[in-house]
Design an enzyme around this catalytic site. Structure first.
Site, mmCIF file in Angstrom:
data_model
loop_
_atom_site.group_PDB
_atom_site.id
_atom_site.type_symbol
_atom_site.label_atom_id
_atom_site.label_comp_id
_atom_site.label_asym_id
_atom_site.label_seq_id
_atom_site.Cartn_x
_atom_site.Cartn_y
_atom_site.Cartn_z
ATOM 1 N N MET A 137 0.766 -1.216 -0.032
ATOM 2 C CA MET A 137 -0.021 0.185 0.100
ATOM 3 C C MET A 137 0.909 1.318 -0.041
ATOM 4 S SD MET A 137 -3.392 -1.011 1.972
ATOM 5 C CE MET A 137 -2.688 -0.575 3.832
ATOM 6 N N HIS A 161 9.180 -3.591 3.387
ATOM 7 C CA HIS A 161 8.733 -3.706 2.033
ATOM 8 C C HIS A 161 10.145 -4.058 1.035
ATOM 9 C CE1 HIS A 161 5.529 -0.638 3.312
ATOM 10 N NE2 HIS A 161 4.940 -1.774 3.050
ATOM 11 N N LYS A 200 5.153 -10.484 9.219
ATOM 12 C CA LYS A 200 4.515 -8.919 10.286
ATOM 13 C C LYS A 200 3.184 -9.232 10.234
ATOM 14 C CE LYS A 200 4.085 -4.531 11.449
ATOM 15 N NZ LYS A 200 2.805 -4.153 10.855
ATOM 16 N N SER A 245 6.542 -0.225 10.040
ATOM 17 C CA SER A 245 5.283 -0.256 9.439
ATOM 18 C C SER A 245 5.117 1.365 8.734
ATOM 19 C CB SER A 245 4.302 -0.264 10.713
ATOM 20 O OG SER A 245 2.993 0.155 10.142
ATOM 21 N N SER A 246 4.172 1.345 7.736
ATOM 22 C CA SER A 246 3.921 2.758 7.036
ATOM 23 C C SER A 246 3.258 3.636 8.351
ATOM 24 C CB SER A 246 3.071 2.365 5.888
ATOM 25 O OG SER A 246 3.675 1.554 5.289
HETATM 26 P P1 AMP Z 1 1.618 -3.037 3.252
HETATM 27 O O1 AMP Z 1 2.046 -1.908 2.512
HETATM 28 O O2 AMP Z 1 1.484 -2.652 5.033
HETATM 29 O O3 AMP Z 1 0.149 -3.606 2.863
HETATM 30 O O4 AMP Z 1 2.585 -4.112 3.374
HETATM 31 C C1 AMP Z 1 3.103 -4.716 2.180
HETATM 32 C C2 AMP Z 1 3.704 -5.986 2.572
HETATM 33 O O5 AMP Z 1 4.750 -5.575 3.194
HETATM 34 C C3 AMP Z 1 3.041 -6.984 3.227
HETATM 35 O O6 AMP Z 1 3.195 -8.278 2.895
HETATM 36 C C4 AMP Z 1 3.662 -6.847 4.601
HETATM 37 O O7 AMP Z 1 3.613 -7.866 5.262
HETATM 38 C C5 AMP Z 1 4.853 -6.552 4.465
HETATM 39 N N1 AMP Z 1 5.386 -5.900 5.490
HETATM 40 C C6 AMP Z 1 5.027 -4.754 6.153
HETATM 41 N N2 AMP Z 1 6.026 -4.471 7.345
HETATM 42 C C7 AMP Z 1 6.815 -5.306 7.184
HETATM 43 C C8 AMP Z 1 7.916 -5.255 7.928
HETATM 44 N N3 AMP Z 1 8.128 -4.695 9.082
HETATM 45 N N4 AMP Z 1 8.841 -6.525 7.557
HETATM 46 C C9 AMP Z 1 8.638 -7.270 6.645
HETATM 47 N N5 AMP Z 1 7.618 -7.254 5.763
HETATM 48 C C10 AMP Z 1 6.639 -6.280 6.050
#
Ligand code: AMP
Length: 280
Positions: free
Chosen positions: A30, A37, A151, A187-188
């Site tokens: 996202m 990421h 995560k 985390s974002s």
């Molecule tokens: P998101 O943008 O939050 O939807 O995350 C996109 C992908 O990145 C998802 O598969 C998450 O699990 C992964 N992700 C988010 N934060 C982390 C992190 N700290 N370490 C590893 N993968 C992550």
């Protein structure tokens, strides 16, 4: 890196690679990219011949309008990071390109038990939206390898279930959680924390470590309660702290011999909701 706004164009661009038998890796995100990421993108760049990243803030997985609205969208710096990390294609759609038809919008999957516990219980409709968008993305991109982070541990189980139900053939590759120096999972949402609150948020990681150190020592329910009590320090407010069997996410009354466990938690840091987990 080539940027596509439309899945049809991306699909056409991927056709020669697919025809040559080259492996396509996919990393759905996202945006508001961070090292977590980027670690997935690097894993794809290593394990696949071409890497597709998507950035789409999917409205159907947000159960609160204000959360969707305040979600960060720093697209220019994201593109710079993608170039450095080795992404080959960026899919950057708007909602109309993802939800093209009524059938797409109506997508429903019975997630059963998975939707009743932890994130499922506290974020009604969230996983339906995740399953929906992941089905549509996989349908259009048809990757060989799908890289996702541990995560979001329960999300992995939801996506695995959806892929089985809908017959998606990609191999799901779970990747380890990347943390800040003080242990806070990247985390974002971290960038929305006030500096003082950000400092206190590392208590989440330390509470997970405590749970790990106490596995088999304390009873499961007592350990969960002790961890909730540790986390309950303003401005932190734990929503749940659950210790479950790692494969099924089922609750257990005792530490069953031969089984592995994971602690999962969601904590409000003032008005920002953070999740984290740790295999015990
Ligand atoms: P998101 O943008 O939050 O939807 O995350 C996109 C992908 O990145 C998802 O598969 C998450 O699990 C992964 N992700 C988010 N934060 C982390 C992190 N700290 N370490 C590893 N993968 C992550």
């Amino acid at each position: 890196m080539v940027i596509f706004r439309h899945a049809d164009d991306l699909s056409r661009a991927l056709a020669p690679a697919r025809k040559d038998g080259r492996k396509i890796g996919f990393v759905p995100t996202m945006g508001a990219l961070h090292e977590g990421h980027l670690s997935l993108i690097r894993a794809s760049a290593e394990g696949a011949d071409a890497t597709v990243v998507s950035i789409f803030v999917n409205p159907t997985q947000f159960n609160e309008a204000s959360d969707l609205e305040k979600y960060p969208r720093p697209i220019e710096s994201d593109i710079r990071l993608l170039l450095q990390a080795g992404a080959d294609y960026l899919y950057l759609p708007d909602a109309d390109d993802v939800y093209q038809s009524q059938v797409d919008r109506d997508f429903q999957l019975d997630l059963g038990y998975l939707d009743t516990i932890m994130e499922g219980a506290f974020r009604p409709g969230h996983f339906s939206g995740v399953a929906q968008v992941m089905h549509l993305l996989l349908d259009r991109i048809r990757p060989d390898l799908l890289f996702m982070g541990q995560k979001d541990f329960q999300q992995l189980a939801v996506v695995r279930k959806m892929m089985q139900a809908k017959g998606h053939r990609a191999k799901l590759v779970p990747c380890p959680t990347i943390r800040e120096a003080d242990g806070l999972a990247m985390s974002s949402r971290n960038r929305m924390l006030d500096p003082g609150i950000r400092k206190k948020a590392s208590l989440i990681y330390h509470t997970l470590l405590y749970a790990k150190s106490m596995r088999h020592v304390a009873e499961i329910v007592e350990l969960e309660q002790a961890c909730i009590a540790r986390l309950d320090q303003a401005p932190l407010r734990p929503e749940y702290f659950s210790i479950v069997e790692i494969n099924t996410l089922q609750e257990r009354e005792t530490w069953t011999p031969g089984e592995k466990f994971i602690a999962c938690t969601a904590v409000w840091a003032d008005n920002i909701r953070l999740i984290d987990n740790m295999p015990l």
